[in-house]
Design an enzyme around this catalytic site. Structure first.
Site, short mmCIF file in Angstrom:
data_model
loop_
_atom_site.label_atom_id
_atom_site.label_comp_id
_atom_site.label_asym_id
_atom_site.label_seq_id
_atom_site.Cartn_x
_atom_site.Cartn_y
_atom_site.Cartn_z
N SER A 22 36.73 27.66 54.18
CA SER A 22 35.67 26.90 53.86
C SER A 22 35.20 26.10 55.42
O SER A 22 34.02 25.73 55.21
CB SER A 22 36.07 25.67 52.72
N LYS A 71 42.09 21.34 41.38
CA LYS A 71 40.61 21.28 40.49
C LYS A 71 40.91 20.54 39.25
O LYS A 71 39.82 19.88 38.82
CB LYS A 71 40.31 22.70 40.40
N ASP A 108 31.65 26.58 41.13
CA ASP A 108 32.18 28.03 40.90
C ASP A 108 31.48 29.13 40.34
O ASP A 108 31.33 30.20 40.47
CB ASP A 108 33.58 28.01 40.39
N ALA A 134 42.99 33.89 31.31
CA ALA A 134 42.30 32.62 30.64
C ALA A 134 42.85 31.22 31.15
O ALA A 134 42.95 30.25 30.50
CB ALA A 134 43.20 32.71 29.28
N GLY A 135 43.12 31.03 32.59
CA GLY A 135 43.64 29.98 33.25
C GLY A 135 42.32 29.25 33.88
O GLY A 135 41.11 29.41 33.25
N ALA A 137 40.49 29.26 36.45
CA ALA A 137 39.51 30.31 37.29
C ALA A 137 38.55 30.73 36.20
O ALA A 137 37.28 30.72 36.47
CB ALA A 137 40.36 31.40 38.02
N GLY A 245 36.01 38.56 45.98
CA GLY A 245 35.28 37.55 45.58
C GLY A 245 34.87 36.57 46.89
O GLY A 245 34.65 35.47 46.86
P1 ATR Z 1 44.16 29.79 37.76
O1 ATR Z 1 43.50 28.41 37.81
O2 ATR Z 1 43.90 30.45 39.09
O3 ATR Z 1 43.33 30.49 36.77
P2 ATR Z 1 46.23 29.41 35.97
O4 ATR Z 1 45.49 28.45 35.06
O5 ATR Z 1 47.95 28.96 36.47
O6 ATR Z 1 45.50 29.49 37.48
O7 ATR Z 1 46.24 30.85 35.37
C1 ATR Z 1 46.51 32.06 35.68
C2 ATR Z 1 46.29 33.10 35.14
O8 ATR Z 1 46.43 34.57 35.61
C3 ATR Z 1 46.54 33.09 33.75
O9 ATR Z 1 45.70 34.02 32.96
C4 ATR Z 1 47.89 34.12 33.76
O10 ATR Z 1 48.36 34.42 32.76
P3 ATR Z 1 49.17 33.90 31.40
O11 ATR Z 1 48.18 32.93 30.96
O12 ATR Z 1 49.72 34.79 30.69
O13 ATR Z 1 50.10 33.19 32.27
C5 ATR Z 1 47.47 35.11 34.46
N1 ATR Z 1 48.65 35.77 35.43
C6 ATR Z 1 49.27 35.39 36.46
N2 ATR Z 1 50.20 36.38 36.87
C7 ATR Z 1 50.00 37.22 35.92
C8 ATR Z 1 50.40 38.80 36.09
N3 ATR Z 1 51.30 39.21 36.83
N4 ATR Z 1 49.83 39.87 35.05
C9 ATR Z 1 48.63 39.28 34.53
N5 ATR Z 1 48.23 38.23 34.37
C10 ATR Z 1 48.65 37.24 35.30
#
Ligand code: ATR
Length: 286
Positions: A22, A71, A108, A134-135, A137, A245
């Site tokens: 950034s 965030k 974003d 589903a986190g 991002a 990205g």
């Molecule tokens: P962010 O803000 O980056 O989205 P987050 O809210 O912690 O971070 O979400 C991480 C996402 O990556 C989630 O969707 C997570 O899946 P889970 O909800 O099952 O934890 C996914 N994720 C992280 N590591 C993963 C892996 N090795 N394989 C598949 N999905 C993964």
């Protein structure tokens, strides 16, 4: 007029933050548009975010970008949220008005849509779209994606109930479905967006065979100096169209810059400069 000679101060707060692009992006925007400003990367302790924001603005700071892991906290702390920040549940841009009201926005989603639409020529309207993750991002970009009216948007996540929860939260805004990664509908998606954090651990979300075909656009919301793990996986699956990205990063920064400075920088030369820098780093073996 003691502050007349001091440029307006901006920063990105995160942890870690040392490798943030950034500061470079905003320096290039400032040069291009003839704006005088200072932009720093500030490492903030995990438990010190609220205090760091307060100190930054008390000292006259003009605006902040917020990155991992703050965030969601920024969304909670902001006094006012933009229309697009509210459903996102996350804020990546902060500014304070004369009355001391802290305003939070999320650029974003618009960053992703501009990179897809304007830089890559990918039209989401009428397409089958698969969102992996589903986190935070994923949540941050779902509403703007749905606004483009994909024919279908399916959210798949390692933990299925997080995907169904997210789909329920956005159900009013478009045609959404959800499942675990092993239960993705058997159809050829036009666009697959990786919003998981799997790549940070060198992993990829394992998808059923046939989900990605040669015509599938595969977009990773993260970037690196070299093709990401998800891009390499998508190529193995036969995709001829894989993207990282970096363009989204520059586009979300441009939207923050516009909010702060009232002027929209051109992004193409900045994306090109970052790609050149990446190529040099690879050539140097870094
Ligand atoms: P962010 O803000 O980056 O989205 P987050 O809210 O912690 O971070 O979400 C991480 C996402 O990556 C989630 O969707 C997570 O899946 P889970 O909800 O099952 O934890 C996914 N994720 C992280 N590591 C993963 C892996 N090795 N394989 C598949 N999905 C993964």
């Amino acid at each position: 007029m003691s502050t007349a000679s001091r440029p307006d101060h901006y920063a990105v707060m995160g942890n870690p933050v040392a490798h943030s692009k950034s500061p470079l992006i905003h320096r290039l925007f400032a040069e291009q548009t003839g704006q005088q400003l200072q932009y720093d990367a500030l490492l903030v302790p995990e438990d010190g975010f609220a205090q760091a924001i307060a100190i930054f603005f008390i000292r006259g700071g003009k605006g902040l970008n917020v990155t991992v892991p703050f965030k969601q906290q920024a969304w909670e702390i902001a006094d006012e949220l933009s229309e697009r920040a509210r459903p996102a549940g996350a804020v990546n841009t902060l500014m304070m008005d004369e009355q001391g009201t802290l305003f939070g926005d999320n650029t974003d989603g618009v960053g992703l849509l501009r990179d897809l639409g304007e830089n890559l020529g990918i039209d989401v309207a009428g397409r089958n779209v698969l969102m992996l993750g589903a986190g935070g991002a994923a949540r941050g970009v779902l509403a703007p994606l749905l606004e483009q009216r994909p024919v279908r948007l399916h959210v798949a996540n390692r933990t299925a109930r997080r995907a169904t929860g997210l789909a329920a939260a956005f159900a009013a805004q478009g045609t959404l479905s959800a499942s675990g990664l092993d239960d993705i509908p058997a159809l050829r998606f036009d666009l697959v967006i990786n919003a998981t954090a799997a790549g940070l651990h060198g992993e990829v979300p394992a998808l059923p065979a046939g989900t990605i075909g040669s015509d599938t656009w595969c977009y990773d919301m993260v970037y690196g100096t070299e093709p990401t793990a998800f891009m390499r996986y998508a190529r193995q699956c036969g995709s001829a169209h894989t993207f990282d990205g970096l363009g989204m990063l520059v586009e979300q920064a441009a939207e923050s810059f516009r909010l702060w400075r009232g002027i929209t920088p051109r992004t193409a030369p900045v994306i090109a400069a970052l790609r050149r820098q990446n190529a040099e780093l690879v050539a140097q073996g870094e």
